[in-house]
Design a protein around this motif. Structure first.
Motif, PDB file in Angstrom:
ATOM      1  N   GLY A 237       0.800  -1.215   0.000  1.00 32.95           N
ATOM      2  CA  GLY A 237       0.000   0.000   0.000  1.00 32.95           C
ATOM      3  C   GLY A 237       0.836   1.269   0.000  1.00 32.95           C
ATOM      4  N   ASN A 238       0.323   2.305  -0.650  1.00 40.10           N
ATOM      5  CA  ASN A 238       1.066   3.568  -0.711  1.00 40.10           C
ATOM      6  C   ASN A 238       1.040   4.321   0.619  1.00 40.10           C
ATOM      7  OD1 ASN A 238      -1.735   4.195  -1.073  1.00 40.10           O
ATOM      8  ND2 ASN A 238      -1.172   6.185  -1.917  1.00 40.10           N
ATOM      9  N   LEU A 239       0.115   3.967   1.521  1.00 41.33           N
ATOM     10  CA  LEU A 239       0.078   4.589   2.832  1.00 41.33           C
ATOM     11  C   LEU A 239       0.429   3.596   3.944  1.00 41.33           C
ATOM     12  CD1 LEU A 239      -2.978   7.022   2.640  1.00 41.33           C
ATOM     13  CD2 LEU A 239      -0.545   7.531   2.460  1.00 41.33           C
ATOM     14  N   HIS A 240       1.144   2.558   3.603  1.00 41.14           N
ATOM     15  CA  HIS A 240       1.737   1.631   4.573  1.00 41.14           C
ATOM     16  C   HIS A 240       2.934   2.372   5.157  1.00 41.14           C
ATOM     17  CE1 HIS A 240       2.261  -2.521   6.037  1.00 41.14           C
ATOM     18  NE2 HIS A 240       3.549  -2.414   5.791  1.00 41.14           N
ATOM     19  N   ILE A 241       2.652   3.299   6.025  1.00 41.34           N
ATOM     20  CA  ILE A 241       3.482   4.469   6.262  1.00 41.34           C
ATOM     21  C   ILE A 241       4.923   4.167   6.647  1.00 41.34           C
ATOM     22  CG2 ILE A 241       2.659   4.694   8.635  1.00 41.34           C
ATOM     23  CD1 ILE A 241       2.753   7.731   8.260  1.00 41.34           C
ATOM     24  N   TRP A 242       5.153   3.147   7.459  1.00 38.31           N
ATOM     25  CA  TRP A 242       6.505   2.883   7.940  1.00 38.31           C
ATOM     26  C   TRP A 242       7.413   2.287   6.870  1.00 38.31           C
ATOM     27  CZ3 TRP A 242       1.999   0.529   9.340  1.00 38.31           C
ATOM     28  CH2 TRP A 242       1.854  -0.817   9.018  1.00 38.31           C
ATOM     29  N   ASN A 243       6.828   1.694   5.823  1.00 43.13           N
ATOM     30  CA  ASN A 243       7.609   1.146   4.711  1.00 43.13           C
ATOM     31  C   ASN A 243       6.662   0.879   3.548  1.00 43.13           C
ATOM     32  OD1 ASN A 243       9.554  -0.004   3.061  1.00 43.13           O
ATOM     33  ND2 ASN A 243       9.828  -1.848   4.284  1.00 43.13           N
ATOM     34  N   PRO A 244       6.280   1.910   2.797  1.00 44.81           N
ATOM     35  CA  PRO A 244       5.222   1.763   1.776  1.00 44.81           C
ATOM     36  C   PRO A 244       5.709   1.105   0.494  1.00 44.81           C
ATOM     37  CG  PRO A 244       6.038   4.008   1.821  1.00 44.81           C
ATOM     38  CD  PRO A 244       6.736   3.293   2.945  1.00 44.81           C
ATOM     39  N   ASN A 245       4.714   0.666  -0.286  1.00 49.07           N
ATOM     40  CA  ASN A 245       4.949   0.182  -1.654  1.00 49.07           C
ATOM     41  C   ASN A 245       5.959  -0.961  -1.720  1.00 49.07           C
ATOM     42  OD1 ASN A 245       3.251   2.313  -2.772  1.00 49.07           O
ATOM     43  ND2 ASN A 245       4.938   3.702  -2.324  1.00 49.07           N
ATOM     44  N   GLN A 246       5.882  -1.894  -0.801  1.00 50.17           N
ATOM     45  CA  GLN A 246       6.811  -3.027  -0.813  1.00 50.17           C
ATOM     46  C   GLN A 246       6.475  -3.975  -1.962  1.00 50.17           C
ATOM     47  OE1 GLN A 246       6.947  -4.973   3.048  1.00 50.17           O
ATOM     48  NE2 GLN A 246       6.646  -3.020   4.121  1.00 50.17           N
ATOM     49  N   PRO A 247       7.441  -4.366  -2.774  1.00 51.36           N
ATOM     50  CA  PRO A 247       7.157  -5.332  -3.847  1.00 51.36           C
ATOM     51  C   PRO A 247       6.776  -6.699  -3.287  1.00 51.36           C
ATOM     52  CG  PRO A 247       9.514  -4.840  -3.702  1.00 51.36           C
ATOM     53  CD  PRO A 247       8.826  -3.868  -2.804  1.00 51.36           C
ATOM     54  N   THR A 248       7.397  -7.102  -2.190  1.00 53.87           N
ATOM     55  CA  THR A 248       7.013  -8.294  -1.430  1.00 53.87           C
ATOM     56  C   THR A 248       7.096  -7.933   0.041  1.00 53.87           C
ATOM     57  OG1 THR A 248       9.295  -9.116  -1.404  1.00 53.87           O
ATOM     58  CG2 THR A 248       7.854  -9.911  -3.177  1.00 53.87           C
TER      59      THR A 248
END
Length: 575
Positions: A485-496
């Motif tokens: 997620g783009n707002l997975h704030i502590w580490n966003p946009n993880q490919p896995t």
């Protein structure tokens, strides 16, 4: 005034702006006007705490942009803030197939864009294509992605949309409450790769072609946003009268909450979301008839206000060199010690004047179905925190100085958005408590749009106090919960997923969304809240009690904790 339409989780700025977006959505005022002009002009004056970042609804990640565009665009469905059930907007009815994998929406035939063109099924298909385009960054896509697949849709005719799901998807009727965009205006730009540059804050208001109850007439940065009624809006009252009944809205951008309060006291604002220290004075003015107003408690905040430490390797890992902060901020012992240093009682008493309660779970207690009531809070205990740090190798080497196991001094940046005295005080309390443990905290609040850029673009931050709006359907927070997620704030946009527990949350989201029996869905989201509570990517603080206040000359104003009920019916009574 349609905050209840916003289904995805978004960053919230100034605390009073959250309340405004949840209660009023639009806020604004004009410095001088006749005190008795309401009945003749039918113009609502309110205020909001910060400028928008964009006028493009698909690209929105902040509450102010959502608030200032909400009345420009319609969605297929919206949340009824009284029943908390979906109700029709562009879709006047819908049919769900027996296998729950096909849903057919029947669109209204009488909805037009501001330029007179009809709103059709093609606009819905275009909007879905934009949302699923990986080149268009948005917070909607995670909430309507099913087993990593998109929802396929077709239009048998201009007023029918048939959606095909890869499997049953319980959140659909909540998650599909997204703003529909005009294909005849934007589809060509999207195909040419220009969608991300469309409808920025420099766009002339008359170029914003929507289909909602109001048109934007003027935007002056850091000053005002004016709206005029859309006289061709599709909705009518029970007598066939034109809705909305208000003819316009004036929204003044007031970054100083004290200034907004003074505007309300002086009659320049009609609807107001009081801060906790303002509730009792307003109640007294109501009781003593000093002001002809109503003050009403609605409930506890439906969102979440928390500290978070940056765990993003894209910021902290440069080649073979890892910033020691990365090791601290991913060390569960360090994070547990930090959780025991959040003085929620002091925050409740000193910051919110007793009108708040400790937040333990990410989902608010106002969400009666999905809130996990079984979590045990991290008690405020500086001695326990100090002992935990010592045991983990973070030693107090001399008074006021604590180092990590490799001898690096514990020092980090703390930030929040400017314009919120409450958040400023909360950060000050946290900073002072941590410094008593020998941790140096450099506190630097930032203007909200600058802060959001750091959170979702440059990732240049250490620790932040930030809030998120909350919804009835927890899957609508997938842009926050899911590792990609783009707002997975502590580490966003993880490919896995970077960790096993983040992978588990991803799986729980899929399982919870696939369960069609409502009584069987809560355990999945209770588990997600348990994981967040245990792994501490976010450190919960408190939830304040939410109040609304408004002039008694405003009729049919019905604020609820989940939004405003039937805002189109509001009007000012005759003198």
């Amino acid at each position: 005034m349609k905050a209840e339409n916003k289904r995805r989780r978004i960053l919230s700025g100034v605390t009073c702006a959250i309340a405004c977006s949840a209660i009023v959505v639009f806020a604004g005022c004009r410095v001088s006007r006749p005190a008795n002009d309401h009945a003749s002009t039918q113009t609502l004056y309110t205020s909001i705490g910060s400028d928008p970042r964009t006028f493009n609804p698909i690209l929105i990640t902040d509450a102010s942009s959502g608030a200032l565009t909400a009345d420009l665009f319609e969605s297929l469905l919206q949340l009824n803030p009284v029943t908390t059930l979906p109700e029709g907007r562009l879709a006047e009815s819908w049919d769900i197939a027996a296998d729950s994998k096909t849903i057919t929406f029947h669109l209204r035939h009488d909805v037009k864009w501001f330029d007179g063109q009809p709103v059709t099924a093609h606009d819905v298909l275009f909007t879905l294509n934009v949302i699923y385009d990986p080149k268009v960054p948005n917070s909607i896509r995670p909430a309507i992605t099913i087993d990593k697949q998109r929802i396929e849709a077709e239009a048998p005719d201009d007023y029918t949309v048939v959606m095909h799901l890869p499997k049953p998807f319980a959140p659909l009727l909540y998650s599909i409450g997204i703003p529909v965009m005009p294909a005849h205006i934007l589809e060509g730009e999207w195909k040419n790769g220009n969608f991300n540059h469309m409808w920025g804050i420099n766009t002339a208001p008359d170029k914003l072609i929507g289909d909602g109850p109001y048109k934007m007439a003027r935007y002056a940065q850091s000053q005002v946003v004016n709206y005029l009624r859309n006289d061709d809006f599709w909705m009518k009252d029970e007598h066939g009268g034109q809705l909305p009944r208000l003819h316009g809205q004036n929204v003044t951008i007031v970054q100083d909450p004290n200034a907004a309060y003074l505007r309300y006291l002086s009659g320049q604002i009609d609807v107001y979301a009081p801060r906790t220290e303002e509730v009792f004075p307003l109640e007294q003015k109501e009781k003593n008839h000093e002001l002809d107003i109503t003050v009403q408690k609605m409930g506890v905040d439906t969102g979440s206000l928390f500290f978070s430490f940056n765990r993003n390797p894209r910021h902290f890992v440069k080649g073979a060199v890892t910033n020691p902060k990365m090791n601290w901020f991913t060390d569960l012992k360090f994070l547990q010690a930090m959780a025991h240093m959040i003085d929620k009682k002091a925050m409740t008493d000193l910051v919110f004047h007793g009108l708040a309660e400790p937040a333990v779970a990410d989902i608010s207690p106002e969400n009666k179905i999905f809130h996990n009531p079984n979590l045990k809070d991290y008690d405020y205990d500086p001695k326990m925190a100090a002992d935990m740090l010592e045991a983990a190798g973070y030693h107090l080497v001399k008074p006021g100085v604590r180092t990590d196991p490799k001898g690096n001094r514990l020092e980090f940046e703390l930030t929040t958005n400017t314009g919120s005295p409450e958040r400023d005080q909360m950060c000050t309390i946290f900073k002072q408590d941590l410094e008593s443990l020998g941790i140096k905290v450099n506190y630097r609040p930032l203007e909200f749009t600058t802060l959001v850029d750091k959170l979702d673009s440059s990732f240049d931050w250490d620790c932040v106090l930030i809030g998120f709006t909350g919804g009835v359907e927890p899957n609508d927070g997938a842009n926050f919960y899911r590792s990609s997620g783009n707002l997975h704030i502590w580490n966003p946009n993880q490919p896995t997923p970077a960790t096993p527990w983040e992978a588990e949350i991803d799986t729980l989201l899929d399982q919870g969304a696939s369960e069609m029996d409502l009584s069987k869905r809560p355990p999945y989201y209770w588990k997600i809240q348990q994981i967040l509570h245990d792994q501490l990517p976010i450190l919960e603080t408190v939830r304040q009690q939410r109040y609304a206040s408004w002039k008694n000359s405003l009729e049919y104003y019905q604020p609820k904790v989940w939004g405003t009920y039937k805002p189109e019916w509001m009007e000012f009574k005759a003198n």
